[in-house]
Design a protein around this motif. Structure first.
Motif, PDB file in Angstrom:
ATOM      1  N   THR A  52      42.479  44.440  24.329  1.00 45.98           N
ATOM      2  CA  THR A  52      43.065  43.147  24.634  1.00 45.98           C
ATOM      3  C   THR A  52      42.265  42.415  25.705  1.00 45.98           C
ATOM      4  O   THR A  52      41.385  42.989  26.353  1.00 45.98           O
ATOM      5  CB  THR A  52      44.510  43.316  25.141  1.00 45.98           C
ATOM      6  N   VAL A  53      42.608  41.166  25.909  1.00 46.19           N
ATOM      7  CA  VAL A  53      41.990  40.371  26.977  1.00 46.19           C
ATOM      8  C   VAL A  53      42.294  41.012  28.328  1.00 46.19           C
ATOM      9  O   VAL A  53      41.428  41.063  29.208  1.00 46.19           O
ATOM     10  CB  VAL A  53      42.487  38.911  26.921  1.00 46.19           C
ATOM     11  N   ASP A  54      43.490  41.551  28.491  1.00 45.51           N
ATOM     12  CA  ASP A  54      43.832  42.245  29.741  1.00 45.51           C
ATOM     13  C   ASP A  54      42.924  43.457  29.951  1.00 45.51           C
ATOM     14  O   ASP A  54      42.492  43.731  31.069  1.00 45.51           O
ATOM     15  CB  ASP A  54      45.295  42.690  29.739  1.00 45.51           C
ATOM     16  N   ASP A  55      42.626  44.183  28.873  1.00 42.59           N
ATOM     17  CA  ASP A  55      41.705  45.316  28.971  1.00 42.59           C
ATOM     18  C   ASP A  55      40.333  44.841  29.442  1.00 42.59           C
ATOM     19  O   ASP A  55      39.700  45.483  30.290  1.00 42.59           O
ATOM     20  CB  ASP A  55      41.557  46.027  27.622  1.00 42.59           C
ATOM     21  N   LEU A  56      39.875  43.723  28.903  1.00 43.59           N
ATOM     22  CA  LEU A  56      38.583  43.163  29.306  1.00 43.59           C
ATOM     23  C   LEU A  56      38.587  42.820  30.787  1.00 43.59           C
ATOM     24  O   LEU A  56      37.645  43.165  31.509  1.00 43.59           O
ATOM     25  CB  LEU A  56      38.253  41.928  28.472  1.00 43.59           C
ATOM     26  N   HIS A  57      39.630  42.162  31.263  1.00 43.60           N
ATOM     27  CA  HIS A  57      39.714  41.799  32.681  1.00 43.60           C
ATOM     28  C   HIS A  57      39.716  43.045  33.573  1.00 43.60           C
ATOM     29  O   HIS A  57      39.069  43.059  34.625  1.00 43.60           O
ATOM     30  CB  HIS A  57      40.945  40.938  32.951  1.00 43.60           C
ATOM     31  N   GLU A  58      40.424  44.073  33.152  1.00 37.57           N
ATOM     32  CA  GLU A  58      40.433  45.321  33.916  1.00 37.57           C
ATOM     33  C   GLU A  58      39.043  45.948  33.956  1.00 37.57           C
ATOM     34  O   GLU A  58      38.594  46.407  35.014  1.00 37.57           O
ATOM     35  CB  GLU A  58      41.431  46.318  33.317  1.00 37.57           C
TER      36      GLU A  58
ATOM     37  N   LEU B  60      36.159  44.383  33.609  1.00 39.49           N
ATOM     38  CA  LEU B  60      35.301  43.553  34.450  1.00 39.49           C
ATOM     39  C   LEU B  60      35.568  43.790  35.934  1.00 39.49           C
ATOM     40  O   LEU B  60      34.634  43.859  36.739  1.00 39.49           O
ATOM     41  CB  LEU B  60      35.488  42.066  34.098  1.00 39.49           C
ATOM     42  N   ALA B  61      36.835  43.934  36.296  1.00 37.88           N
ATOM     43  CA  ALA B  61      37.190  44.199  37.687  1.00 37.88           C
ATOM     44  C   ALA B  61      36.635  45.550  38.131  1.00 37.88           C
ATOM     45  O   ALA B  61      36.131  45.695  39.245  1.00 37.88           O
ATOM     46  CB  ALA B  61      38.706  44.153  37.870  1.00 37.88           C
ATOM     47  N   THR B  62      36.711  46.535  37.251  1.00 38.97           N
ATOM     48  CA  THR B  62      36.166  47.858  37.561  1.00 38.97           C
ATOM     49  C   THR B  62      34.662  47.777  37.765  1.00 38.97           C
ATOM     50  O   THR B  62      34.124  48.347  38.732  1.00 38.97           O
ATOM     51  CB  THR B  62      36.485  48.860  36.437  1.00 38.97           C
ATOM     52  N   LEU B  63      33.977  47.061  36.880  1.00 36.22           N
ATOM     53  CA  LEU B  63      32.522  46.910  37.031  1.00 36.22           C
ATOM     54  C   LEU B  63      32.169  46.195  38.323  1.00 36.22           C
ATOM     55  O   LEU B  63      31.206  46.586  39.019  1.00 36.22           O
ATOM     56  CB  LEU B  63      31.947  46.151  35.831  1.00 36.22           C
ATOM     57  N   GLN B  64      32.930  45.169  38.678  1.00 32.26           N
ATOM     58  CA  GLN B  64      32.691  44.445  39.936  1.00 32.26           C
ATOM     59  C   GLN B  64      32.875  45.363  41.140  1.00 32.26           C
ATOM     60  O   GLN B  64      32.083  45.361  42.074  1.00 32.26           O
ATOM     61  CB  GLN B  64      33.618  43.242  40.065  1.00 32.26           C
ATOM     62  N   SER B  65      33.927  46.187  41.091  1.00 32.54           N
ATOM     63  CA  SER B  65      34.203  47.071  42.220  1.00 32.54           C
ATOM     64  C   SER B  65      33.114  48.139  42.351  1.00 32.54           C
ATOM     65  O   SER B  65      32.889  48.657  43.433  1.00 32.54           O
ATOM     66  CB  SER B  65      35.576  47.731  42.077  1.00 32.54           C
ATOM     67  N   LEU B  66      32.438  48.435  41.258  1.00 30.39           N
ATOM     68  CA  LEU B  66      31.349  49.405  41.287  1.00 30.39           C
ATOM     69  C   LEU B  66      30.004  48.742  41.611  1.00 30.39           C
ATOM     70  O   LEU B  66      28.997  49.427  41.734  1.00 30.39           O
ATOM     71  CB  LEU B  66      31.244  50.117  39.925  1.00 30.39           C
ATOM     72  N   GLY B  67      30.030  47.424  41.746  1.00 30.66           N
ATOM     73  CA  GLY B  67      28.801  46.709  42.077  1.00 30.66           C
ATOM     74  C   GLY B  67      27.876  46.514  40.904  1.00 30.66           C
ATOM     75  O   GLY B  67      26.673  46.303  41.074  1.00 30.66           O
ATOM     76  N   VAL B  68      28.428  46.574  39.716  1.00 30.90           N
ATOM     77  CA  VAL B  68      27.592  46.410  38.503  1.00 30.90           C
ATOM     78  C   VAL B  68      27.611  44.976  38.067  1.00 30.90           C
ATOM     79  O   VAL B  68      28.580  44.311  38.055  1.00 30.90           O
ATOM     80  CB  VAL B  68      28.094  47.322  37.350  1.00 30.90           C
TER      81      VAL B  68
END
Length: 80
Positions: free
Chosen positions: A64-70, A72-80
């Motif tokens: 889902t779109v919510d899965d995508l946002h999650e 993306l947030a995970t990747l951001q928090s990892l600095g990717v």
């Protein structure tokens, strides 16, 4: 509840136990009754192998779109 399906019945469907489990798991995943993890556990397949089975059957991932946002947030928090 237990359901017993005899070997002769599976043979009539041209399935063995593993193939039957994959059939049930893909159906339940497609209808939203199984999550990806539940479907993988039930089928006995690894995630990528199960996803390949879905692709062979033309079944899309429940993403889902919510899965995508999650993600993306995970990747951001990892600095990717």
């Amino acid at each position: 509840m237990s359901v017993v399906i005899s070997d002769p019945e599976l043979e009539r469907m041209n399935l063995d136990e593993r193939a039957f489990r994959v059939e049930v798991a893909t159906h339940f995943y497609a209808t939203g009754r199984f999550s990806m993890g539940q479907a993988c556990d039930f089928s006995g397949l690894h995630r990528l192998d199960f996803q390949a089975e879905l692709a062979k059957r033309g079944i899309y991932l429940n993403y889902t779109v919510d899965d995508l946002h999650e993600d993306l947030a995970t990747l951001q928090s990892l600095g990717v």
